[in-house]
Design a protein around this motif. Sequence first.
Motif, PDB file in Angstrom:
ATOM      1  N   PRO A   1       0.828  -1.212   0.000  1.00 16.88           N
ATOM      2  CA  PRO A   1       0.000   0.000   0.000  1.00 16.88           C
ATOM      3  C   PRO A   1       0.865   1.266   0.000  1.00 16.88           C
ATOM      4  N   GLY A   2       0.199   2.405  -0.177  1.00 19.81           N
ATOM      5  CA  GLY A   2       0.936   3.660  -0.277  1.00 19.81           C
ATOM      6  C   GLY A   2       1.701   4.015   0.985  1.00 19.81           C
ATOM      7  N   ASP A   3       1.256   3.513   2.133  1.00 20.37           N
ATOM      8  CA  ASP A   3       1.965   3.755   3.397  1.00 20.37           C
ATOM      9  C   ASP A   3       2.665   2.479   3.850  1.00 20.37           C
ATOM     10  N   TRP A   4       3.257   1.759   2.883  1.00 21.66           N
ATOM     11  CA  TRP A   4       3.913   0.483   3.186  1.00 21.66           C
ATOM     12  C   TRP A   4       4.987   0.626   4.260  1.00 21.66           C
ATOM     13  N   ASN A   5       5.583   1.813   4.360  1.00 21.36           N
ATOM     14  CA  ASN A   5       6.634   2.036   5.356  1.00 21.36           C
ATOM     15  C   ASN A   5       6.098   2.021   6.783  1.00 21.36           C
ATOM     16  N   HIS A   6       4.766   2.029   6.942  1.00 24.20           N
ATOM     17  CA  HIS A   6       4.146   1.925   8.270  1.00 24.20           C
ATOM     18  C   HIS A   6       3.655   0.503   8.553  1.00 24.20           C
ATOM     19  N   GLU A   7       3.783  -0.392   7.563  1.00 22.61           N
ATOM     20  CA  GLU A   7       3.213  -1.726   7.673  1.00 22.61           C
ATOM     21  C   GLU A   7       4.306  -2.790   7.802  1.00 22.61           C
ATOM     22  N   GLU A   8       3.987  -3.874   8.513  1.00 17.25           N
ATOM     23  CA  GLU A   8       4.916  -4.989   8.614  1.00 17.25           C
ATOM     24  C   GLU A   8       4.927  -5.819   7.336  1.00 17.25           C
ATOM     25  N   GLU A   9       3.783  -5.902   6.655  1.00 18.80           N
ATOM     26  CA  GLU A   9       3.685  -6.654   5.416  1.00 18.80           C
ATOM     27  C   GLU A   9       3.217  -5.722   4.305  1.00 18.80           C
ATOM     28  N   PHE A  10       3.809  -5.886   3.125  1.00 17.20           N
ATOM     29  CA  PHE A  10       3.435  -5.044   1.992  1.00 17.20           C
ATOM     30  C   PHE A  10       3.701  -5.804   0.704  1.00 17.20           C
ATOM     31  N   THR A  11       3.099  -5.307  -0.388  1.00 10.04           N
ATOM     32  CA  THR A  11       3.219  -5.968  -1.688  1.00 10.04           C
ATOM     33  C   THR A  11       4.383  -5.441  -2.504  1.00 10.04           C
ATOM     34  N   ARG A  12       4.561  -4.121  -2.485  1.00  8.93           N
ATOM     35  CA  ARG A  12       5.657  -3.532  -3.271  1.00  8.93           C
ATOM     36  C   ARG A  12       6.125  -2.235  -2.626  1.00  8.93           C
TER      37      ARG A  12
ATOM     38  N   SER B   1       8.044   1.408  -2.705  1.00  9.12           N
ATOM     39  CA  SER B   1       8.443   2.477  -3.621  1.00  9.12           C
ATOM     40  C   SER B   1       8.761   3.705  -2.779  1.00  9.12           C
ATOM     41  N   MET B   2       9.385   4.705  -3.390  1.00 11.69           N
ATOM     42  CA  MET B   2       9.855   5.855  -2.624  1.00 11.69           C
ATOM     43  C   MET B   2       9.042   7.124  -2.818  1.00 11.69           C
ATOM     44  N   GLY B   3       8.028   7.087  -3.661  1.00 17.05           N
ATOM     45  CA  GLY B   3       7.224   8.278  -3.883  1.00 17.05           C
ATOM     46  C   GLY B   3       6.333   8.614  -2.697  1.00 17.05           C
ATOM     47  N   HIS B   4       6.142   9.885  -2.456  1.00 12.11           N
ATOM     48  CA  HIS B   4       5.150  10.348  -1.477  1.00 12.11           C
ATOM     49  C   HIS B   4       4.871  11.818  -1.772  1.00 12.11           C
ATOM     50  N   SER B   5       4.230  12.506  -0.845  1.00  6.66           N
ATOM     51  CA  SER B   5       3.864  13.913  -1.052  1.00  6.66           C
ATOM     52  C   SER B   5       4.473  14.787   0.025  1.00  6.66           C
ATOM     53  N   ILE B   6       4.825  15.999  -0.388  1.00  6.09           N
ATOM     54  CA  ILE B   6       5.126  17.077   0.557  1.00  6.09           C
ATOM     55  C   ILE B   6       4.043  18.120   0.363  1.00  6.09           C
ATOM     56  N   TRP B   7       3.441  18.562   1.462  1.00  3.50           N
ATOM     57  CA  TRP B   7       2.371  19.542   1.366  1.00  3.50           C
ATOM     58  C   TRP B   7       2.888  20.933   1.715  1.00  3.50           C
TER      59      TRP B   7
ATOM     60  N   GLU C   1      12.268   8.583   4.437  1.00  5.04           N
ATOM     61  CA  GLU C   1      12.024   7.394   5.250  1.00  5.04           C
ATOM     62  C   GLU C   1      11.947   6.143   4.376  1.00  5.04           C
ATOM     63  N   LYS C   2      11.222   6.223   3.259  1.00  8.81           N
ATOM     64  CA  LYS C   2      11.101   5.065   2.365  1.00  8.81           C
ATOM     65  C   LYS C   2      12.438   4.733   1.707  1.00  8.81           C
ATOM     66  N   ALA C   3      13.189   5.768   1.341  1.00 10.69           N
ATOM     67  CA  ALA C   3      14.496   5.534   0.717  1.00 10.69           C
ATOM     68  C   ALA C   3      15.434   4.823   1.697  1.00 10.69           C
ATOM     69  N   GLU C   4      15.387   5.202   2.974  1.00  7.31           N
ATOM     70  CA  GLU C   4      16.221   4.540   3.978  1.00  7.31           C
ATOM     71  C   GLU C   4      15.868   3.058   4.082  1.00  7.31           C
ATOM     72  N   LEU C   5      14.567   2.754   4.072  1.00  6.60           N
ATOM     73  CA  LEU C   5      14.134   1.364   4.191  1.00  6.60           C
ATOM     74  C   LEU C   5      14.538   0.550   2.962  1.00  6.60           C
ATOM     75  N   MET C   6      14.395   1.141   1.770  1.00 10.24           N
ATOM     76  CA  MET C   6      14.748   0.407   0.556  1.00 10.24           C
ATOM     77  C   MET C   6      16.255   0.233   0.421  1.00 10.24           C
ATOM     78  N   GLN C   7      17.025   1.172   0.953  1.00  8.39           N
ATOM     79  CA  GLN C   7      18.474   1.059   0.887  1.00  8.39           C
ATOM     80  C   GLN C   7      18.966  -0.148   1.690  1.00  8.39           C
ATOM     81  N   GLU C   8      18.204  -0.540   2.695  1.00 11.74           N
ATOM     82  CA  GLU C   8      18.578  -1.683   3.529  1.00 11.74           C
ATOM     83  C   GLU C   8      18.202  -3.017   2.883  1.00 11.74           C
ATOM     84  N   MET C   9      17.416  -2.996   1.810  1.00 11.53           N
ATOM     85  CA  MET C   9      16.958  -4.226   1.173  1.00 11.53           C
ATOM     86  C   MET C   9      18.022  -4.798   0.240  1.00 11.53           C
TER      87      MET C   9
END
Length: 271
Positions: free
Chosen positions: A63-74, A76-82, A199-207
């Motif tokens: 899901p779009g907030d996969w970085n908050h979930e223990e399980e996810f499908t895919r 990615s590093m995109g998100h929004s800045i408001w 945050e997402k980039a940090e998590l993906m860098q560890e993969m």
Amino acid sequence: MSSKGLNQVDFAVAVAILVLLFAFTLRQVSGYYSPFMQTDDNVELRNRARNLASVAFNQEGVPGDWNHEEEFTRPSMGHSIWKVPVKVNNNGPGGTYTVTVPVEAGETHGRYNAWNESVLAYHNGEPLPTYLEDQGEGFIGSFDVTFEVDLGEEDQETVYIYYSQDRSVEVDYEDLGTEDHSANVTVFSERSERAVSREKAELMQEMDPEEIKNYYNIDHGFRMHFSAGEEVFVIGEEAPDGTDVETFSKSFLYQSENGTVDVVEPSVVVW
């Protein structure tokens, strides 16, 4: 010389000419097709790079907030800045003014769009001294932001309040004291800007790269990287020596660890 001997000579000359013509024709045909074959290879690599960049940086993941979930499908590093535009009208003399404005943040993925330590005011592309009043903890919806801005006499300026859902961001807030009420403000609704999540980039860098290949259903080599100031992210592996590669890049907003908002240009290299 007999007629038979002449015929043998003529035949040998004719064969030699045919061999030369064949060799010349083969060379021309090979030279004609090789660039097109090479171009096809380049197009395929270019499409791989473009497609991988789109999945990795344009999309938020599943899901779009996969970085908050223990399980996810895919991942990615995109998100929004408001950002919230604030019109500041100065009715007095020029100087440094302290201004407080109320902000209402929306919600995405069931969370407020503002992480309590990501709020930062900007003017003319530069961060301003900022203080977040009654910020609470975690994600916040309604809050007051105080900032200092230089205004000319009878001046009107636009200040932008930036924030995101990035929990790895930590702005160093300053106690700015009392608001100066001689400046009038108009606060507009928040606007979304496409960005890359720290945050997402940090998590993906560890993969492991093979793990990412499985998530993206690809079997080719890749390397993704971008930098913002002293922060550098590298995801993937180095291309083997002598391998044909293709690179694709695109610009996005990015909020650094200290809350500053920059433009980064992530690159995707495939082979």
